[in-house]
Structure formats: C-alpha cells, structure tokens
Enzyme design. Structure first.
Site, short mmCIF file in Angstrom:
data_model
loop_
_atom_site.label_atom_id
_atom_site.label_comp_id
_atom_site.label_asym_id
_atom_site.label_seq_id
_atom_site.Cartn_x
_atom_site.Cartn_y
_atom_site.Cartn_z
N LYS A 15 0.84 -1.21 0.00
CA LYS A 15 0.00 0.00 0.00
C LYS A 15 0.87 1.25 0.00
CE LYS A 15 -3.79 -2.41 2.35
NZ LYS A 15 -4.53 -2.65 3.58
N GLN A 70 -4.46 -1.39 9.85
CA GLN A 70 -4.45 -2.72 9.24
C GLN A 70 -5.02 -3.75 10.22
OE1 GLN A 70 -3.65 -3.24 6.08
NE2 GLN A 70 -3.85 -5.46 6.12
N ASP A 109 -10.60 3.11 4.42
CA ASP A 109 -11.02 1.71 4.35
C ASP A 109 -12.54 1.59 4.24
OD1 ASP A 109 -9.25 -0.44 4.26
OD2 ASP A 109 -8.70 -0.25 6.37
N1 GUN Z 1 -6.88 -6.82 6.46
C1 GUN Z 1 -7.27 -7.55 5.39
N2 GUN Z 1 -7.87 -6.75 4.48
C2 GUN Z 1 -7.85 -5.50 4.98
C3 GUN Z 1 -8.32 -4.26 4.50
O1 GUN Z 1 -8.88 -4.11 3.42
N3 GUN Z 1 -8.10 -3.19 5.32
C4 GUN Z 1 -7.48 -3.31 6.52
N4 GUN Z 1 -7.35 -2.22 7.26
N5 GUN Z 1 -7.06 -4.45 7.00
C5 GUN Z 1 -7.23 -5.54 6.22
#
Ligand code: GUN
Length: 302
Positions: free
Chosen positions: A53, A97, A120
């Site tokens: 990311k 995350q 998100d």
């Molecule tokens: N863990 C797995 N997928 C995601 C996501 O799309 N966002 C976040 N913050 N954590 C994750």
C-alpha cells in the site's frame, strides 16, 4: 471462451489516472494527499500488505507512510494516536491494518477514525451510508476498497454496471470487510443478491443459480467448476497459501480456477485479479478524501 479479467492491467490504468489527478491537485493547491497506514504488531502477511500500500501510494504521488506500533500497545495509546492523526491537516486518509492484537477491540478502533479520513470505509457511518445506497455511490462516500475493486472488475466484464440490474448475484462470505459491503453495492445496482456463508445449506446449488458470483470465504478451491453456471461472471477474492508436494507453496483463490475456465464467461485469476484492484481503490479513496477535506476548507470547489 472465458475472459480472464486482468486486475493488474486494470489497476495500472486506475493508478495512471490517479497519478495525473494527484499531480494536477498538487499544481493547483500545493497539497499532497497524505495517507497513514498503522500496523500494530508483527503479522507477516499484514506487513507485506501495508508495504504494498505504501509503495503504491508513493508511485502515484500520495504521501503514504507506514506507522509501526508494538503489539503490546494499549488501546488507549492507539486511540490517542488516532486522535492526533484525525487532527493533522496533512493527513487525509487513515487506515488501521487488521487483524489487531486480541486485547484491542477493532470496533472501538475503527469507530475512532474520523469518518472523512476513513479510507477503508469501515467506520459505522460510512458502512451505514453504503447499506442504504440506491444507485452509484456519491463521490464523497468512502466505500471499502476490495468491494469497490470487485465492482470495477464486474464493470469491465459486463461492459457497464447497468448490466447488473435484475441479475442473480451470490456473495460467498459475510465479512464486514468484503461480503457485506459487496452485497450492499450489488444491491445498490439493482442486482438480486444472496449472501451465503458457512451455515448455508446446498451451497453448490446456490452457486449454480448465480449469474454473478463473488467468492470471499478464504478456502482454497472451495468452489468447483461444476458448481458454476455456464456464462456466469466469477470474481475470486480468496487469497489462500497452499503447500505443494515439492515443499514450496503458492497462492490460490476460493474457486478451482482451471475447472472454471471454459465454463464461465469471465473470471479473475489469483493472484493478479482482485488484489491489485484493492490497493488501487485505496489510493482512489485517499484522493477522494483529500478533495472532500479541501472542499470543506474552501481550498477547492467540490
Ligand atoms: N486486512 C485484510 N484486508 C484488509 C483491509 O482491506 N483493510 C485493513 N485495514 N485491513 C485488512
């Protein structure tokens, strides 16, 4: 003939457009969109995801930064850090995350992110707006990245989202990250939506009825080729590592890909399907959030 939906190529197109838009915003306002990705603890897969990311953000000109915090951090300290990021005008997007260490309540953490910085789309306010949506999401609504990525892949497969109207769509999985927001989006575009999960009876039968199938359960090859309706469109969200006889491993989806090819109209591969789209949609959300915050402060017209 089955169309293999190339998520890498589609994501590259989206990133190229975002890079142009970020450069234009910077030239006209001097503002660089800022994204903070909080990683709590040492979860190896999460570390790989947040690095992807951060790198993707930088490539399009977004100031993406990982903030690593110890697994032992107290919930109060994490909430205090989020409060600072919420107040920081150079930060337009904040992402924590998941999964979090067991002593931290994810609901409390996600609700503490400013909904306008919630790239998100997991804050209850954004999730609630999505759940009520009829029609395309408005520009200022932050929609969860993986479902938005799936929608863009469906648009590519169907030649437009109007084709979703009245279609029978099955979402496999009821998670708050993928299954539920995905179902809400499909419903907003007038699909007839079923959500299946681990307690669903006659899963193969449900799958065979589906014209659109979104698989997001995290079980390698669960969906077999003979479960799929001829001519259907299949989006595989699964990312499952499986061991091979020679001691190595590889990543596969929730759908038995080789069995599906030749059977369905279109399918996403794993890897190279949904994954890259998720990351590109995060960058898209960051730019949307930045624009909305500048518009609110009178820096740009909305
Ligand atoms: N863990 C797995 N997928 C995601 C996501 O799309 N966002 C976040 N913050 N954590 C994750």
């Amino acid at each position: 003939m089955t169309k293999i939906l190339d998520g890498r190529a589609l994501a590259a197109q989206l990133r190229a457009r975002l890079a142009t838009e970020v450069a234009r915003l910077r030239a006209s306002t001097g503002v660089v969109p800022g994204l903070r990705v909080l990683l709590i603890g040492e979860h190896p897969a999460s570390l790989a995801y947040v690095r992807t990311k951060e790198r993707a953000a930088r490539e399009v000109g977004i100031d993406g930064r990982i903030e690593r915090l110890p697994a032992t951090i107290e919930e109060g300290a994490l909430l205090a850090r989020l409060a600072e990021l919420n107040e920081d005008p150079s930060v337009h997007g904040v992402l924590v995350q998941l999964p979090l260490p067991a002593h931290i309540d994810p609901e409390r953490i996600l609700a503490a992110i400013d909904p306008r910085k919630d790239v998100d789309g997991f804050h209850p306010l954004n999730a609630g707006r999505l759940a009520q949506l009829l029609g395309p999401p408005p520009d200022d609504l932050l929609v969860p990245c993986t479902p938005r990525g799936c929608l863009l892949l469906l648009e590519e497969a169907l030649g437009g989202l109007q084709a979703l109207r009245g279609k029978r769509a099955l979402v496999l999985g009821r998670s708050t990250i993928v299954g539920r927001p995905m179902a809400a989006l499909l419903l907003a575009y007038d699909a007839t939506v079923t959500i299946a999960h681990s307690r669903t009876r006659e899963l193969a039968h449900e799958c065979r009825r589906a014209e659109i199938l979104i698989a997001a359960v995290g079980r390698a090859g669960l969906v077999r080729g003979d479960w799929l309706a001829p001519g259907s469109v299949v989006i595989d969200v699964g990312i499952n590592r499986v061991a091979l006889p020679d001691g190595t491993s590889r990543i596969v989806g929730d759908v038995a890909f080789e069995e599906a090819v030749g059977q369905v109209a279109a399918i996403t591969p794993v890897p190279g399907g949904v994954g890259p789209m998720t990351v590109a949609c995060l960058l898209d959300n960051t730019l949307r959030a930045c624009r909305a915050q500048l518009a609110r402060n009178g820096r740009i017209r909305s």
